[in-house]
Design a protein around this motif. Sequence first.
Motif, PDB file in Angstrom:
ATOM      1  N   GLU A   7      97.015  32.823  49.157  1.00 35.09           N
ATOM      2  CA  GLU A   7      96.729  31.748  49.925  1.00 35.09           C
ATOM      3  C   GLU A   7      96.057  32.306  51.228  1.00 35.09           C
ATOM      4  O   GLU A   7      95.181  31.448  51.821  1.00 35.09           O
ATOM      5  CB  GLU A   7      98.095  31.098  50.201  1.00 35.09           C
ATOM      6  N   ARG A  10      92.608  32.481  50.821  1.00 35.83           N
ATOM      7  CA  ARG A  10      91.624  31.321  50.404  1.00 35.83           C
ATOM      8  C   ARG A  10      91.216  30.490  52.019  1.00 35.83           C
ATOM      9  O   ARG A  10      90.525  29.823  51.810  1.00 35.83           O
ATOM     10  CB  ARG A  10      92.349  30.365  49.450  1.00 35.83           C
ATOM     11  N   THR A  11      91.956  30.985  53.040  1.00 32.05           N
ATOM     12  CA  THR A  11      91.653  30.267  54.094  1.00 32.05           C
ATOM     13  C   THR A  11      90.215  30.995  54.511  1.00 32.05           C
ATOM     14  O   THR A  11      89.760  31.857  54.259  1.00 32.05           O
ATOM     15  CB  THR A  11      92.556  30.896  55.121  1.00 32.05           C
ATOM     16  N   ARG A  12      89.518  29.774  55.190  1.00 32.05           N
ATOM     17  CA  ARG A  12      88.223  29.951  55.589  1.00 32.05           C
ATOM     18  C   ARG A  12      87.933  30.982  56.492  1.00 32.05           C
ATOM     19  O   ARG A  12      88.776  31.330  57.294  1.00 32.05           O
ATOM     20  CB  ARG A  12      87.704  28.756  56.395  1.00 32.05           C
ATOM     21  N   HIS A  13      87.280  31.754  56.063  1.00 37.68           N
ATOM     22  CA  HIS A  13      86.774  33.206  56.810  1.00 37.68           C
ATOM     23  C   HIS A  13      87.534  34.180  56.527  1.00 37.68           C
ATOM     24  O   HIS A  13      87.175  35.641  56.840  1.00 37.68           O
ATOM     25  CB  HIS A  13      86.855  32.777  58.299  1.00 37.68           C
ATOM     26  N   ARG A  16      86.339  37.065  54.180  1.00 40.51           N
ATOM     27  CA  ARG A  16      85.009  37.708  54.561  1.00 40.51           C
ATOM     28  C   ARG A  16      85.453  38.797  55.722  1.00 40.51           C
ATOM     29  O   ARG A  16      84.886  39.712  55.885  1.00 40.51           O
ATOM     30  CB  ARG A  16      84.302  36.625  55.055  1.00 40.51           C
ATOM     31  N   VAL A 130      91.902  32.203  62.955  1.00 41.18           N
ATOM     32  CA  VAL A 130      91.514  31.975  61.735  1.00 41.18           C
ATOM     33  C   VAL A 130      92.910  31.378  60.702  1.00 41.18           C
ATOM     34  O   VAL A 130      92.410  30.460  60.027  1.00 41.18           O
ATOM     35  CB  VAL A 130      91.068  33.085  61.189  1.00 41.18           C
ATOM     36  N   SER A 190      80.024  36.271  61.774  1.00 41.61           N
ATOM     37  CA  SER A 190      80.852  35.067  61.466  1.00 41.61           C
ATOM     38  C   SER A 190      81.056  34.283  62.419  1.00 41.61           C
ATOM     39  O   SER A 190      81.525  34.694  63.708  1.00 41.61           O
ATOM     40  CB  SER A 190      82.060  35.807  60.454  1.00 41.61           C
ATOM     41  N   GLU A 191      81.395  33.049  62.136  1.00 40.56           N
ATOM     42  CA  GLU A 191      81.786  32.192  63.336  1.00 40.56           C
ATOM     43  C   GLU A 191      83.007  32.416  64.080  1.00 40.56           C
ATOM     44  O   GLU A 191      82.978  32.629  65.449  1.00 40.56           O
ATOM     45  CB  GLU A 191      82.050  30.721  62.576  1.00 40.56           C
TER      46      GLU A 191
END
Length: 408
Positions: A7, A10-13, A16, A130, A190-191
């Motif tokens: 899980e 799967r969290t954005r960023h 990466r 994040v 990355s953001e």
Amino acid sequence: MAAGYAELLRTRHAARLLVGTLIGRLPNATASIAIVLFTRAEGGSYGLAGALAAVYGVGNAVGQPLLGRAVDLYGQPRVQLPAALVSALGMVWLAWAGTGSAAAAYGAVVVAGLFTPPLEGGLRALWPGVLGGKEERVHAAYAMDAVAQEVMFTVGPLLVTLFVALWSPAVALVAMNAIGVLGALSVVVSEPSREWRSAPREAHWLGALRSRGLLALLGAFFFVGMALGSITVAGLAYADDHGGQAVYGWLMAALGLGALIGGVGYGARQWAGAPERRLRMLVALLAVCYLPLMLTVGPVAMTALAALSGVFLAPALACAFIVVDRHAPAGTVTEAFSWLVTFFGVGAAIGTAAAGPAVELGGTVAGFGVASVAGAAALVVLMVTQRVLALPGRTVAVAGSSGSLVKN
């Protein structure tokens, strides 16, 4: 922990940042073996190879907290990517110049070590933002981070030997550092990395080291690092008497496997209570599991004992990350995590140096005895300083644009 690693990824960023950080740290994870193989291929002695690797380690130990402080002051992109480029250029310099000139070789590894980017501390500073500042998810991310490190330190040396087999040690040096720069680039563009800002900090020359709780933790993990460093030497001495390099490889692989299993198990559940108290328990178990290594039993049983000795390492590291976050003064979180890397690494170097004479004087049992003594010393530090570590956690600003506060 409740969130679970799948899980989290799967969290954005999240995926990466984790993968980019691991790739960016490959040059550091493989530097010692790459330097030794390159130096020997150039005709240099084992003494020169070991000295160059040691100088790289010293440069890294000095540079990590300094660069970590710079990240806290100026942001990640302005520090991480330039540092990665300069560090890579140091290794390119070594590959190009060779070891014919000792001064040039030492200069190259000093530059490479000193400018190794503090990606490890940087990632841990990014997790709260994040993951939305949710404490249980951040703690699970720290556990996942500790497990991922074991994978990196297993895969990295294999990649170096592959590059050496296919091409040459010089190509391995350059290739690993080129890959590392790409990893750092992936992180800093990355953001979360671009938007991250450290919390306001009090101007103080000691920076993160003005925290008594952090100093206590660093002292304990100096000895944990010392234990691991001594095991690498004692394990080699054991292997020399029980089958050679193949046995040594199995012992070291088992140690890493034990840490992987322990880290996965630790992250699979949510833990109640103060992390400082839990850390004492984990370090106590770590110290106890070093003791059976002194039995120096047969290779199969010894491999199992090596795995056992690693089981509580990743959980102890994951818990230490939480304690660092709780005790680092506001605005110094990257620097604080970088100090943990430094103390752990210096401890490992001293453990390696101490185990050699111990083996020569008292045999393999004495070498593993260094690990046992160091593990006990780590526990003693935590016990003596438990009142300092029990101080309430600080309130920290969560990284990102929201500017909200999370109570640790």
